[in-house]
Motif scaffolding. Sequence first.
Motif: not given
Length: 134
Positions: A20-24, A36-43, A45-49
Motif C-alpha cells: 500500500x505504501x509502496x515502501x520497505x 518465519x513471519x508470515x503475516x504482518x501489519x504496516x506500522x 498505514x496499518x494494512x495487514x498483508x
Amino acid sequence: METEFSKPRIAGTIDSWCGKCKLILAHTIEAMVLDKPVRVHCNTCKSQHTYKPSEPIKAVARAQPGKARSTRYKVLLNGSDAAPKSYSPQDKYQPGDVLKHASFGMGVVTTAGKDGTKIEVLFEGGSKLLVHGR
Ligand SMILES: [Zn+2]
C-alpha cells in the motif's frame, strides 16, 4: 539477550515491503510459521498483508510504471552502442537510435511510426512522440 531481540517474534517489529505504501517499512509481526513471519501489519498505514522481505518485481511493473520505465530506459540506453545524436526533426531515426533532446535529455527510439513522420522516444521522464524526417 541481543540475538533474541533481533529474532523475528510475534508483535515484534520487522522491515517488510508494504504494497500500500509502496515502501520497505517497519511492520509488526502478527503470525509466524516456525521462525518465519508470515503475516504482518504496516506500522504506517496499518494494512495487514503477508510478509514480503523485499519489493516484489511484479509489483514494481504493475504499481510503479515510472520505476519500471526508468529501468527499461537504462537498459535500453546501456544496451545501445549507438552514439547519441542531437535530435533534429529533419533527421530520420530508427528504433534503437540514441538521441539527445534539448529539453528531455537522452532518449532511445523505441518505435518508428508507420507513416514515417513520428517516432516514439523513451526518455528518462517517459515516452514522447517526436516528429522526424521532415
Ligand atoms: Zn503501509
